[in-house]
Structure formats: structure tokens, C-alpha cells
Enzyme design. Structure first.
Site, PDB file in Angstrom:
ATOM      1  N   ASP A   1      -1.947  14.261   2.887  1.00 31.44           N
ATOM      2  CA  ASP A   1      -1.337  14.859   1.710  1.00 31.44           C
ATOM      3  C   ASP A   1      -0.834  16.246   2.079  1.00 31.44           C
ATOM      4  O   ASP A   1      -1.467  16.949   2.880  1.00 31.44           O
ATOM      5  CB  ASP A   1      -2.354  14.954   0.558  1.00 31.44           C
TER       6      ASP A   1
ATOM      7  N   GLY B   1       5.014   4.865  -4.671  1.00 32.96           N
ATOM      8  CA  GLY B   1       5.459   6.122  -5.264  1.00 32.96           C
ATOM      9  C   GLY B   1       6.815   6.085  -5.934  1.00 32.96           C
ATOM     10  O   GLY B   1       7.055   6.797  -6.913  1.00 32.96           O
ATOM     11  N   ALA B   2       7.735   5.269  -5.427  1.00 32.24           N
ATOM     12  CA  ALA B   2       9.089   5.256  -5.981  1.00 32.24           C
ATOM     13  C   ALA B   2       9.110   4.495  -7.297  1.00 32.24           C
ATOM     14  O   ALA B   2       8.914   3.281  -7.321  1.00 32.24           O
ATOM     15  CB  ALA B   2      10.060   4.625  -4.988  1.00 32.24           C
ATOM     16  N   ASP B   3       9.367   5.203  -8.387  1.00 35.22           N
ATOM     17  CA  ASP B   3       9.412   4.582  -9.708  1.00 35.22           C
ATOM     18  C   ASP B   3      10.625   5.033 -10.505  1.00 35.22           C
ATOM     19  O   ASP B   3      10.682   4.869 -11.719  1.00 35.22           O
ATOM     20  CB  ASP B   3       8.136   4.885 -10.487  1.00 35.22           C
TER      21      ASP B   3
ATOM     22  N   LYS C   1       3.375  -1.696 -23.924  1.00 28.89           N
ATOM     23  CA  LYS C   1       2.972  -0.339 -23.532  1.00 28.89           C
ATOM     24  C   LYS C   1       4.090   0.634 -23.917  1.00 28.89           C
ATOM     25  O   LYS C   1       5.253   0.406 -23.618  1.00 28.89           O
ATOM     26  CB  LYS C   1       2.687  -0.253 -22.030  1.00 28.89           C
TER      27      LYS C   1
END
Length: 331
Positions: free
Chosen positions: A164, A221-223, A71
Site C-alpha cells: 500500500d 478496484g476499478a468501478d 440496493k
């Protein structure tokens, strides 16, 4: 042999969550057994354009099938405001491991969304309470929808609570799923009290302090270094499973407390592959809170691409091109 070109819509149409979850689980098992090759993600930094490229190659042998691919994905945070383009775009090249022929070139953005949801479903299946029927979604973007669709394949989800910071976005997600679920917008605390919680926000300061006594959390979410959704005390008290130790300590949910010494290697129960194969325990009757730290692995992309390609080829979907000129050479 020709190459299939598969756009985002075709990838979506040929990536049903049930088969994706099975394939991603098989990929984690192959990785644990040593039947997968996955070099570290490499980066090409482009400071002049405020962005970067990343390459994610992998090969895996799942027993009944094997697959290879890479990728190529970017992150250009200012793309939307400057060029009207997405921040992140991905392209997947899926190849025949035996001959190296590129079987397909497909949209990697949709593929990533789908396989990330599938990975959380694999973790949920092994770590959540058996009868989990409520799901909290902290963040209401595209990935939240994938989380719901995937997790509903492994647990009898009935109630969905969406939290949200953007009330309109939360309401839109609730409206989109209320025909299948008892869905409502709520606070982060209300979402975090559910049987299963998936967090998909880009925050750098924790937004979830406490969860239910036996809640399973998918921290998605943490990337990148510095991102952090869950309170340190919550992580320290939980049974903590990661997709890849090195990647998670560098850029996953645990990267901030790990870097500060508030979490150590001893606080990590296992990698998900070990849980899948039975080398490490999943949920036990004694467990309280469980957490899956998901950063996303190339083996997941390859497994998902395998599902998409096989289904698309069988259905005659996509556009076939003689990319390598092999038809002309044999004529």
C-alpha cells in the site's frame, strides 16, 4: 409480517464468508442459466452536491431459494471533508418475491464489502491453482481484509504480502492478521508474485505490471470509467474472466484498454457465471495468468442479503418494525 432493521454490526455478525461464497456462486449460476433478472444500474446525478445515487435491483432463483431486493447507494467524493461522512453509503431492501413484503432493511455498505470479497473467492476457486498458498494484497483498505477472509475459505492461504502507498495502513493490516497468517508488508512487485493477488486501489494508471507465471488476479478496484490497475499487456496475455461483459467494458478493469481498442471482445474468455456452470472452462493445466474483472452486481447483493436475513431472523437479531402497518390492519 414485520420488517427487520439490521445495522452494520448485525449485518457483519450474520454474514459469515463460507455461506456468502456459496450464495454468491449460486447467484452467478442463476444469472448464467437465465434464472435471474437484473436491470441495468440506474443513476441519479446530483452535480449541485458533487455526487450521485445509484439503484441496483435484482431477482434470482437459486433453486432451493429465491430472493429479491434493491440496493440504494451513493457516491459523494467530498462527503468526508465537507460533512464528516463516508463517501459511499448503501441501504439494502430485501423483499419476499412471492408477497413483495419488505423482509429486511439493512446496511448495504457492510453487505457490499462482504459480497465483493465473496465474489473474488468464487473466481479464485475456479481460476487459481489448486494449492495456492500465498496471497498478495495491493491496497490495504477495508476491502483488502474482506478479500483475505473470503479467499482463505477456498484456498489454503498461509502467506500474505500487503502493499500500500500508505505504509502505516499496510502495517495495520499486517498486524491485524498476523495471528492467522504469515503476513508482512512488501512492495507491489512482491505482492504480485504471489499465487493469488487482489487489487483494491482506486488508481487511474496501472500499478501492477507483471505477476507470477501462474498467478490468479482479482481486479477489484476499478468501478468507474477511467480506473485501471493492471497493465494492458498483462490483461491481454491473461485468461480473462469478467462478472458482466457490458459493465466491465464500461467501468471495470478492462474499460480503459477496451475503449482504446487494445482489448476486444475476443480477449474476454467468459463471464464468471459460465465458468461456474461449466459452460466455459475455469483453470486448466495449460493456463498461465488468470484475471477476474470484478465490478459488483446486484445479484450478489441479493444473494448476500438472503444469507444475512435468514441468519438474523433465526437468531432473533435486529429490530422488528411493523413498517407497512400490517399488524394494525389485521387487529
Amino acid at each position: 409480517m414485520e420488517t427487520l432493521l439490521l445495522d452494520a454490526e448485525t449485518v457483519e455478525d450474520n454474514a459469515p464468508m463460507g455461506p456468502l461464497v456459496d450464495a454468491v456462486e449460486a447467484a452467478f449460476a442463476a444469472y448464467e442459466r437465465g434464472d435471474a433478472t437484473m436491470p441495468p444500474k440506474s443513476y441519479v446525478d446530483l452535480p449541485q452536491y458533487d455526487g450521485d445515487f445509484r439503484s441496483m435491483p435484482a431477482y434470482l432463483d437459486a433453486g432451493d431459494w429465491d430472493a429479491a431486493g434493491v440496493k440504494w447507494v451513493n457516491s459523494h467524493p467530498h462527503n468526508r471533508e465537507r460533512h464528516g461522512l463516508p463517501t459511499v453509503m448503501g441501504t439494502m431492501i430485501y423483499s419476499d418475491p412471492e408477497t413483495a413484503v419488505p423482509l429486511a432493511i439493512m446496511d448495504g455498505t457492510t453487505l457490499t464489502t462482504r459480497r465483493t470479497g465473496a465474489a473474488a473467492a468464487v473466481a479464485t476457486d475456479h481460476l487459481a491453482v489448486e494449492g495456492a498458498s500465498s496471497l498478495g494484497l495491493v491496497g490495504a483498505g477495508v476491502q483488502a481484509r474482506a478479500q483475505l477472509e473470503a479467499i482463505a475459505t477456498v484456498r489454503p492461504i498461509e502467506t500474505v504480502v500487503v502493499a500500500d502507498a500508505d505504509a502505516e495502513r499496510a502495517a495495520a493490516l499486517v498486524d491485524a492478521v498476523r495471528d492467522r497468517f504469515d503476513a508482512r508488508a512488501g512492495s507491489v512487485a512482491e505482492a504480485a508474485a504471489c499465487d493469488v493477488v487482489s487489487t483494491t486501489t482506486p488508481v487511474r494508471s496501472p500499478v501492477v505490471d507483471t505477476v507470477g507465471d501462474r498467478t490468479h488476479v482479482n481486479a477489484v478496484g476499478a468501478d468507474a470509467p477511467g480506473k485501471h490497475e493492471l497493465a494492458d499487456d498483462l490483461l491481454a496475455a491473461a485468461k480473462l474472466v469478467v462478472d458482466d461483459r457490458e459493465q466491465c467494458t464500461h467501468s471495470g478493469e478492462i474499460n480503459v484498454p477496451y475503449g482504446a481498442g487494445r482489448l476486444t471482445d475476443d480477449d474476454v474468455h467468459a463471464e464468471l457465471g459460465a465458468v461456474v456452470t461449466g459452460a466455459a472452462t475455469g483453470r486448466t493445466p495449460e493456463d498461465g495468468v488468470t484475471v477476474f474483472d470484478s465490478t459488483g452486481l446486484a445479484i450478489q447483493d441479493v444473494a448476500a442479503a438472503h444469507v444475512v436475513y435468514e441468519r438474523a431472523a433465526a437468531a432473533g437479531a435486529g429490530t422488528s418494525v411493523d413498517l407497512l402497518g400490517l399488524t394494525r390492519e389485521s387487529a
